[in-house]
Design a protein around this motif. Structure first.
Motif, PDB file in Angstrom:
ATOM      1  N   LEU A  13     -38.229  62.930  58.796  1.00 14.90           N
ATOM      2  CA  LEU A  13     -37.787  61.754  58.040  1.00 14.90           C
ATOM      3  C   LEU A  13     -38.231  60.464  58.745  1.00 14.90           C
ATOM      4  O   LEU A  13     -38.765  59.546  58.106  1.00 14.90           O
ATOM      5  CB  LEU A  13     -36.254  61.783  57.915  1.00 14.90           C
ATOM      6  N   LEU A  14     -38.048  60.418  60.051  1.00 18.97           N
ATOM      7  CA  LEU A  14     -38.439  59.220  60.799  1.00 18.97           C
ATOM      8  C   LEU A  14     -39.932  58.960  60.659  1.00 18.97           C
ATOM      9  O   LEU A  14     -40.373  57.810  60.607  1.00 18.97           O
ATOM     10  CB  LEU A  14     -38.046  59.368  62.272  1.00 18.97           C
ATOM     11  N   ASP A  15     -40.724  60.018  60.557  1.00 18.34           N
ATOM     12  CA  ASP A  15     -42.173  59.854  60.387  1.00 18.34           C
ATOM     13  C   ASP A  15     -42.531  59.238  59.038  1.00 18.34           C
ATOM     14  O   ASP A  15     -43.603  58.664  58.873  1.00 18.34           O
ATOM     15  CB  ASP A  15     -42.882  61.211  60.526  1.00 18.34           C
ATOM     16  N   ALA A  36     -33.465  57.931  70.395  1.00 21.21           N
ATOM     17  CA  ALA A  36     -33.948  56.551  70.579  1.00 21.21           C
ATOM     18  C   ALA A  36     -35.449  56.559  70.881  1.00 21.21           C
ATOM     19  O   ALA A  36     -36.217  55.763  70.334  1.00 21.21           O
ATOM     20  CB  ALA A  36     -33.182  55.888  71.721  1.00 21.21           C
ATOM     21  N   GLN A  37     -35.846  57.496  71.720  1.00 24.68           N
ATOM     22  CA  GLN A  37     -37.258  57.599  72.088  1.00 24.68           C
ATOM     23  C   GLN A  37     -38.116  57.918  70.857  1.00 24.68           C
ATOM     24  O   GLN A  37     -39.179  57.336  70.654  1.00 24.68           O
ATOM     25  CB  GLN A  37     -37.412  58.700  73.128  1.00 24.68           C
ATOM     26  N   TYR A  38     -37.610  58.816  70.017  1.00 22.05           N
ATOM     27  CA  TYR A  38     -38.426  59.217  68.866  1.00 22.05           C
ATOM     28  C   TYR A  38     -38.557  58.088  67.839  1.00 22.05           C
ATOM     29  O   TYR A  38     -39.604  57.929  67.218  1.00 22.05           O
ATOM     30  CB  TYR A  38     -37.883  60.486  68.184  1.00 22.05           C
ATOM     31  N   VAL A  39     -37.479  57.299  67.676  1.00 23.93           N
ATOM     32  CA  VAL A  39     -37.577  56.156  66.745  1.00 23.93           C
ATOM     33  C   VAL A  39     -38.710  55.246  67.198  1.00 23.93           C
ATOM     34  O   VAL A  39     -39.552  54.815  66.397  1.00 23.93           O
ATOM     35  CB  VAL A  39     -36.250  55.361  66.696  1.00 23.93           C
ATOM     36  N   SER A 186     -31.084  63.614  55.008  1.00 15.09           N
ATOM     37  CA  SER A 186     -32.226  64.201  55.720  1.00 15.09           C
ATOM     38  C   SER A 186     -33.424  64.443  54.806  1.00 15.09           C
ATOM     39  O   SER A 186     -34.546  64.633  55.268  1.00 15.09           O
ATOM     40  CB  SER A 186     -31.805  65.504  56.402  1.00 15.09           C
ATOM     41  N   ASN A 187     -33.199  64.395  53.470  1.00 16.50           N
ATOM     42  CA  ASN A 187     -34.318  64.549  52.527  1.00 16.50           C
ATOM     43  C   ASN A 187     -34.880  63.208  52.065  1.00 16.50           C
ATOM     44  O   ASN A 187     -35.744  63.170  51.191  1.00 16.50           O
ATOM     45  CB  ASN A 187     -33.859  65.348  51.302  1.00 16.50           C
TER      46      ASN A 187
END
Ligand code: SF4
Length: 287
Positions: A13-15, A36-39, A186-187
């Motif tokens: 989703l973040l992608d 936090a790192q992935y955001v 999440s979708n």
């Protein structure tokens, strides 16, 4: 300004999100740092990590790798001060805001203690009414108290944003203001609020609407929902403190009497604060 998105910690989703301010909800303290790192890695702007835990604040070990991460930490209570004292400096140095349920009278005292130690606190208004008298004492301390202390929300926000001509909506403190933020599942389905998300009430089936939210009818209805109070002749519209509440205390039981007396008093405190502030500015005591 891009609207903030509140979403679960879901890399896929973040992608899909492209350069938005993002607040990620995690259910485990261990996920704070990786989320936090992935955001940041996904090219988005980290606004907040939101985490709700069932244990008291005193049972949480604040980690070094949370440094620089704005954390909104929802806990049921502070717990033993003795067990938390050694972490006060760390909590203050980290950008952690502590959210506590207002319906527990002990939490009102805890807020005062934590704020006096430089930790920002935010009261959460749930389904039960708080002790309005105790809340009133805390509100007066938060807004007019001479002793330096960290913000106690929502009082600080309301006092800072109040102008007599406008309403003050403090929903953004709770990630509940569709003018400023939207919630994703999440979708990638979109809701106006966390409550709507839990109730599977969506205004869009996919994330594409975030690029032009105003084109979405559900969104337009959502940001104008306050008008319904007037169409319904709701008792809130007769409340003297409507402009700084907008019906937000309605969830605390079905009576408007206690909240209305509280908010009317608060309006007077906020006006007093504003007058003092203007006098200080006039005398050159503030910029
Ligand atoms: S204080 Fe109570 S009566 Fe007044 S606007 Fe808020 S919810 Fe309505």
């Amino acid at each position: 300004m891009k609207i903030e998105l509140i979403c679960p910690y879901n890399k896929e989703l973040l992608d899909q999100i492209d350069g938005h301010p993002v607040s990620v909800q995690v259910s485990d303290l261990e996920d704070i740092h990786p989320a936090a790192q992935y955001v940041r890695e996904s090219g988005n702007v980290l606004s907040n990590i939101i985490v709700e835990v069932e244990k008291p604040l005193s049972a949480i070990t604040f980690q070094k790798d949370w440094a620089g991460i704005p954390i909104s930490l929802f806990v049921p209570e502070m717990g033993s001060f003795k067990d938390i004292a050694h972490q006060i400096q760390k909590i203050r140095d980290l950008k952690t805001h502590i959210y506590l349920p207002a319906e527990n009278a002990e939490n009102l005292t805890s807020c005062r203690i934590l704020a006096s130690l430089g930790i920002t606190c935010c009261l959460v208004f749930g389904n039960q009414a708080p002790d309005w008298d105790l809340l009133s004492d805390l509100m007066t301390y938060a807004i007019l108290g001479n002793i330096p202390h960290a913000p106690i929300e929502p009082f600080n926000y309301i006092a800072d944003h109040y102008v007599p001509e406008n309403n003050v909506d403090w929903g953004s403190l709770y990630f509940d203001d569709p003018l400023k933020c939207l919630h994703l599942d999440s979708n990638g389905k979109v809701s106006l609020s966390h409550r709507d998300l839990i109730n599977s009430s969506f205004i869009a089936e996919n994330i594409s609407m975030i690029h032009d939210p105003i084109a979405n009818e559900g969104y337009r209805n959502g940001i104008n929902a306050w008008r319904q109070f007037f169409l319904d002749n709701h008792p809130c519209t007769l409340c003297k403190g409507w402009k700084i509440c907008l019906g937000r205390f309605l969830s605390c039981g079905n009576q408007t009497k206690g909240c209305s007396a509280f908010i009317t008093e608060m309006l007077s405190v906020v006006e007093q604060f504003r007058t003092q502030h203007q006098q200080n500015v006039g005398q050159g005591n503030l910029s």
